[in-house]
Design a protein around this motif. Structure first.
Motif, short mmCIF file in Angstrom:
data_model
loop_
_atom_site.label_atom_id
_atom_site.label_comp_id
_atom_site.label_asym_id
_atom_site.label_seq_id
_atom_site.Cartn_x
_atom_site.Cartn_y
_atom_site.Cartn_z
N THR A 1 0.85 -1.18 0.00
CA THR A 1 0.00 0.00 0.00
C THR A 1 0.89 1.23 0.00
N LEU A 2 0.53 2.21 -0.81
CA LEU A 2 1.34 3.42 -0.90
C LEU A 2 1.46 4.09 0.47
N ALA A 3 2.66 4.53 0.77
CA ALA A 3 2.88 5.28 2.00
C ALA A 3 2.23 6.66 1.89
N THR A 4 1.82 7.18 3.01
CA THR A 4 1.31 8.56 3.09
C THR A 4 2.36 9.41 3.77
N VAL A 5 2.76 10.51 3.12
CA VAL A 5 3.82 11.36 3.68
C VAL A 5 3.25 12.70 4.11
N SER A 6 3.84 13.25 5.15
CA SER A 6 3.46 14.58 5.64
C SER A 6 4.72 15.28 6.11
N ILE A 7 4.59 16.58 6.40
CA ILE A 7 5.75 17.37 6.82
C ILE A 7 5.35 18.31 7.94
N GLN A 8 6.27 18.55 8.85
CA GLN A 8 6.07 19.55 9.88
C GLN A 8 7.40 20.18 10.24
N ALA A 9 7.34 21.40 10.75
CA ALA A 9 8.55 22.08 11.20
C ALA A 9 8.80 21.69 12.65
N THR A 10 9.76 20.79 12.87
CA THR A 10 10.06 20.37 14.24
C THR A 10 10.91 21.40 14.97
N ASP A 11 11.58 22.27 14.23
CA ASP A 11 12.25 23.44 14.80
C ASP A 11 11.96 24.58 13.83
N SER A 12 10.98 25.39 14.15
CA SER A 12 10.49 26.39 13.21
C SER A 12 11.26 27.70 13.26
N SER A 13 12.27 27.80 14.14
CA SER A 13 13.02 29.05 14.29
C SER A 13 14.49 28.83 13.93
N ARG B 1 6.49 9.28 7.02
CA ARG B 1 5.60 8.42 6.24
C ARG B 1 4.90 7.43 7.16
N THR B 2 3.69 7.09 6.78
CA THR B 2 2.96 6.01 7.44
C THR B 2 2.67 4.95 6.38
N GLY B 3 2.52 3.71 6.82
CA GLY B 3 2.32 2.62 5.88
C GLY B 3 3.61 1.88 5.65
N ASP B 4 3.79 1.33 4.45
CA ASP B 4 4.94 0.49 4.15
C ASP B 4 6.25 1.27 4.24
N SER B 5 7.25 0.68 4.90
CA SER B 5 8.56 1.32 5.00
C SER B 5 9.68 0.34 4.68
N THR B 6 9.37 -0.71 3.93
CA THR B 6 10.37 -1.74 3.65
C THR B 6 11.42 -1.29 2.64
N SER B 7 11.10 -0.28 1.84
CA SER B 7 12.03 0.18 0.81
C SER B 7 12.33 1.67 0.99
N GLU B 8 13.45 2.09 0.44
CA GLU B 8 13.77 3.52 0.45
C GLU B 8 12.71 4.28 -0.34
N LEU B 9 12.34 5.44 0.16
CA LEU B 9 11.34 6.27 -0.50
C LEU B 9 11.92 7.66 -0.71
N THR B 10 11.87 8.14 -1.95
CA THR B 10 12.33 9.49 -2.27
C THR B 10 11.13 10.40 -2.43
N VAL B 11 11.11 11.47 -1.64
CA VAL B 11 9.99 12.41 -1.64
C VAL B 11 10.45 13.74 -2.22
N SER B 12 9.66 14.29 -3.13
CA SER B 12 9.97 15.58 -3.75
C SER B 12 9.25 16.71 -3.02
N SER C 1 5.58 17.60 -2.87
CA SER C 1 5.11 17.47 -4.26
C SER C 1 4.73 16.01 -4.53
N GLU C 2 3.83 15.80 -5.47
CA GLU C 2 3.42 14.45 -5.85
C GLU C 2 4.62 13.68 -6.41
N GLY C 3 4.64 12.37 -6.18
CA GLY C 3 5.72 11.55 -6.69
C GLY C 3 5.35 10.08 -6.65
N ALA C 4 6.25 9.24 -7.14
CA ALA C 4 6.01 7.80 -7.20
C ALA C 4 6.15 7.17 -5.83
N GLY C 5 5.23 6.25 -5.50
CA GLY C 5 5.35 5.46 -4.30
C GLY C 5 4.74 6.06 -3.05
#
Length: 267
Positions: free
Chosen positions: A117-129, A144-155, A207-211
């Motif tokens: 199942t495709l992983a779902t990715v999100s982003i947050q500023a853990t140190d915003s300053s 990411r949540t979901g499958d993490s068995t392979s490397e995932l490149t996020v744009s 940005s949208e991407g594969a996987g």
């Protein structure tokens, strides 16, 4: 994949391990290479005529086998068997079917490989300053949540009032989440200059991407504080009769400095 056969007449090789914790003695082997990453299930059908056991290994010989999965349902009073395991694309697996305590008979063996199942990715500023003072960095975390068995490149794209590569070290627009890891960081490292710019923002938007698919939040902001003083100019009110010379006091003040420098301009 479905194969039919029998383990009648099969034997156990010298040095062969016990499968699923049982001595067995009537093993049949297959070699299979995963065409893509995912979850594989290997099973004997319920019409198997003996108490079957399954095991999956990696390795190229009996001397260097490493167990990936194994199963023996004989203790539950059923004859079929099932194993499920994560596979890596291009990896070769050794699949073995044996009979509990040396049982034998006819079987049907199935193998099913499902794409993860495709992983779902999100982003947050853990140190915003971040700050030019001491080149204090800010940090984004991509998770990411979901499958993490392979490397995932996020744009991602970079925006905000700060300039990429000018106000902070260049961000490439891609971040890699290694296999087995659910997050990776993007560091915002300020570049010190002598310009009085005030605080500026760095906005990173996934940005949208594969996987993967993009979850929420899909964007986050880091603020870079400036450390360069600016000077303000203030004209002090002055009045006089029409047609006369008037002295107008002008006050210059540096940011963060209470000392003012006063002088007059006549016109």
């Amino acid at each position: 994949i479905i194969v039919s056969g029998t383990n009648d007449g099969a034997t156990k090789e010298s040095g062969e391990p016990n499968h699923a914790g049982n001595p067995g003695g009537k093993s049949v082997w297959w070699t299979w290479t995963a065409p893509f990453a995912g979850v594989a299930s290997v099973f004997t059908y319920t019409n198997v005529s003996f108490s079957s056991m399954l095991a999956v290994y990696t390795g190229t010989s009996l001397a260097n086998l490493s167990v990936t999965a194994s199963n023996n349902f004989a203790g539950l009073g059923v004859k079929f068997s099932l194993v499920s395991f994560n596979v890596i694309a291009g990896t070769t697996y050794q699949i073995v079917l044996d009979g509990h305590n040396g049982e034998s008979g006819n079987f049907q063996l199935g193998l099913l490989l499902q794409e993860p199942t495709l992983a779902t990715v999100s982003i947050q500023a853990t140190d915003s300053s971040a700050s030019e003072t001491g080149l204090d960095t800010g940090t984004f975390a991509v998770t990411r949540t979901g499958d993490s068995t392979s490397e995932l490149t996020v744009s991602y794209s970079v925006g905000g009032s700060a300039s990429n590569g000018t106000d902070f070290q260049t961000l490439s627009g891609v971040v890699a989440l290694p296999a087995g890891q659910s997050s990776a960081v993007i560091n915002v490292t300020p570049i010190a200059d002598t310009l009085a710019e005030g605080s500026e923002t760095v906005t990173v938007t996934l940005s949208e991407g594969a996987g993967y698919t993009i979850g929420s939040p899909g964007s986050a902001i880091v603020t870079i504080s400036d450390n360069d003083p600016y000077r303000s100019l203030r004209l002090v009110d002055a009045a006089g009769p029409a047609g006369t010379e008037v002295s107008i006091p002008i006050e210059l003040k540096a940011q963060g400095n209470e000392n003012a420098f006063g002088f007059s301009v006549s016109f």
